[in-house]
Design a protein around this motif. Structure first.
Motif, short mmCIF file in Angstrom:
data_model
loop_
_atom_site.label_atom_id
_atom_site.label_comp_id
_atom_site.label_asym_id
_atom_site.label_seq_id
_atom_site.Cartn_x
_atom_site.Cartn_y
_atom_site.Cartn_z
N SER A 8 -6.01 8.11 -3.28
CA SER A 8 -5.33 8.76 -2.31
C SER A 8 -4.07 9.23 -2.02
O SER A 8 -3.65 10.42 -1.54
N ASP A 59 -9.57 12.96 -2.99
CA ASP A 59 -10.60 12.51 -2.30
C ASP A 59 -11.64 11.94 -2.99
O ASP A 59 -12.09 12.37 -3.93
N THR A 60 -11.82 10.43 -2.74
CA THR A 60 -12.90 9.69 -3.56
C THR A 60 -13.80 9.22 -2.60
O THR A 60 -13.92 8.79 -1.36
N THR A 61 -14.96 8.94 -3.40
CA THR A 61 -16.28 8.50 -2.75
C THR A 61 -16.61 7.23 -3.43
O THR A 61 -16.66 7.34 -4.75
N THR A 115 -8.44 1.94 -4.44
CA THR A 115 -8.96 3.26 -4.24
C THR A 115 -8.17 3.88 -3.09
O THR A 115 -7.89 5.11 -3.07
N LEU A 116 -7.96 3.11 -2.19
CA LEU A 116 -7.32 3.78 -1.03
C LEU A 116 -5.70 3.87 -1.23
O LEU A 116 -5.07 4.49 -0.28
N SER A 117 -5.25 3.49 -2.21
CA SER A 117 -3.83 3.81 -2.39
C SER A 117 -3.54 4.60 -3.51
O SER A 117 -3.04 5.68 -3.17
N LEU A 130 0.71 -1.21 -0.04
CA LEU A 130 -0.10 -0.01 -0.17
C LEU A 130 0.71 1.27 -0.09
O LEU A 130 0.60 2.31 -0.65
N ASN A 152 -11.42 -1.62 -3.62
CA ASN A 152 -11.41 -0.73 -2.29
C ASN A 152 -10.01 -0.32 -2.14
O ASN A 152 -9.59 0.63 -1.69
N MET A 153 -9.06 -1.61 -2.04
CA MET A 153 -7.75 -1.33 -1.80
C MET A 153 -7.12 -0.48 -2.99
O MET A 153 -6.25 0.03 -2.40
N ALA A 190 0.95 4.07 -3.05
CA ALA A 190 0.56 5.59 -2.88
C ALA A 190 2.15 6.31 -3.49
O ALA A 190 1.56 7.57 -3.96
#
Length: 367
Positions: A100, A105-107, A95-97, A7, A92-93, A11
């Motif tokens: 971000s 900022d993502t929804t 998107t979080l990496s 992760l 999801n993972m 990033a």
């Protein structure tokens, strides 16, 4: 490489992307773009575009929404992060990496499905996860596949350092790569998994996402600021998606089947005038659980109906008087071994399930 390092490295990679092309500032607008890539759970996005359903919902809100297929998964997320798209299909993972890490900022607007077996580690020939030690593994680096590999390796006490190498391979090239003699193992997702296992007798699935159900979420994510400034965008996309989810065609013999969750009873809105009327009549706001049907066929009248389970406690006191005897069905409890073949969950059901049969008869337009 451990999960934490995966992760962190992702990033960092996304940060380099954002340095090259900073995301566009959100603002009120009328034209939007979504990107998607090939994965079994995201195929409806292509249908949304081709069928005109997306255009119908966009027109309803006075906007345009273009849905664009990108052949490379990570590239689609990178383009979203750089501001080329207002939304993208991603796990999801990821998107979080990636977004971000790029400061976007993502929804999560739509949870399309849970992977639950659609991502897999595949070895050529016999063996188990422990046999990956000392072998090269091809995958989309720093993606959900990298995460899946790490999750699998830790179950047998291995880490990425125990492999010969992790070779970054685009999802667009994965099937061709597997066919080459120097590739010994791959990590990928459906429909690529099915194509590889179906075309190669030596393909051996060692580990898949069904072994940690609900952990990988397959999403349509959008820019949070864009969504906040343009709520019509979110309404149009969600409306189009759920219209497609309600579509299903019967076979040539008229038969149909689908899997879903047994619904529960619920209340109608009890505030405002409706609540006043219910209270004046001394009635509760509860409806029995039910499944809705909208059935269409050329030359026949469209049927809008619903079916109710016979054991619902509100069956004889539906607050909107929608229950009829011919709409009450018995849900039969079946063992996992009885689950039918040829469905998305076939071979993945491990506990008893409920089964109900409901025949639909349509009236002709002139009848």
């Amino acid at each position: 490489m451990t999960l934490k390092n995966i992760l962190s490295a992702t990033a960092l990679s996304a940060g380099l992307v954002s340095a090259l092309a900073a995301p566009l500032a959100a603002e009120e607008k009328t034209d939007f773009k979504l990107a998607w890539s090939i994965y079994v759970g995201w195929m409806p996005w292509g249908y949304l575009e081709d069928s005109g359903i997306m255009n119908k919902w966009a027109d309803k809100y006075g906007i345009t929404v273009d849905i664009v297929q990108i052949n490379d998964y990570v590239e689609s997320i990178n383009q979203y992060t750089a501001g080329a798209f207002d939304g993208v299909s991603a796990t999801n993972m990821d998107t979080l990496s990636i977004p971000s890490g790029g400061g976007v900022d993502t929804t999560a607007l739509i949870i399309g499905d849970y992977s639950n077996g659609n991502d897999a580690v595949i070895l050529k020939g016999e063996g188990g996860l422990a046999d990956l030690k000392g072998k090269p593994v091809n995958l989309v680096e720093l993606s959900v596949s990298h995460y899946l590999l790490a999750r699998g390796l830790e179950t047998v006490g291995l880490e990425e350092a125990d492999l010969d190498a992790v070779i970054n391979t685009s999802d667009a090239d994965m099937i061709a790569a597997y066919a080459t003699s120097d590739v010994e193992a791959v990590v990928t997702w459906n429909p690529l998994v099915s194509e590889i296992t179906g075309s190669n007798p030596d393909a051996n699935v060692l580990f898949d996402s069904s072994m940690f159900p609900g952990e990988i979420l397959d999403l349509m994510v959008v820019n949070t600021e864009t969504l906040a400034d343009n709520p019509a965008f979110g309404k149009a996309v969600a409306g189009a998606w759920y219209e497609v989810m309600g579509l299903m065609a019967a076979g040539d013999d008229g038969r149909y089947s689908f899997t879903t969750v047994k619904p529960v009873e619920y209340t109608v809105p009890s505030d405002g005038p409706v609540g006043d009327i219910l209270r004046a009549c001394g009635r509760h706001p509860w409806r029995p659980s039910h499944l809705h049907y909208i059935v269409k066929a050329p030359g026949y009248r469209t049927l809008v109906t619903e079916i109710f389970p016979e054991d619902d406690p509100y069956l004889d006191q539906d607050t909107v008087f929608g229950v009829r005897d011919d709409l009450v069905m018995r849900y039969h409890k079946k063992q996992a071994s009885d689950f039918p073949h040829g469905m998305a969950l076939s071979g993945k059901v491990t506990e008893p399930f409920l089964h109900v049969e409901f025949d639909v008869t349509l009236a002709t337009e002139t009848g």
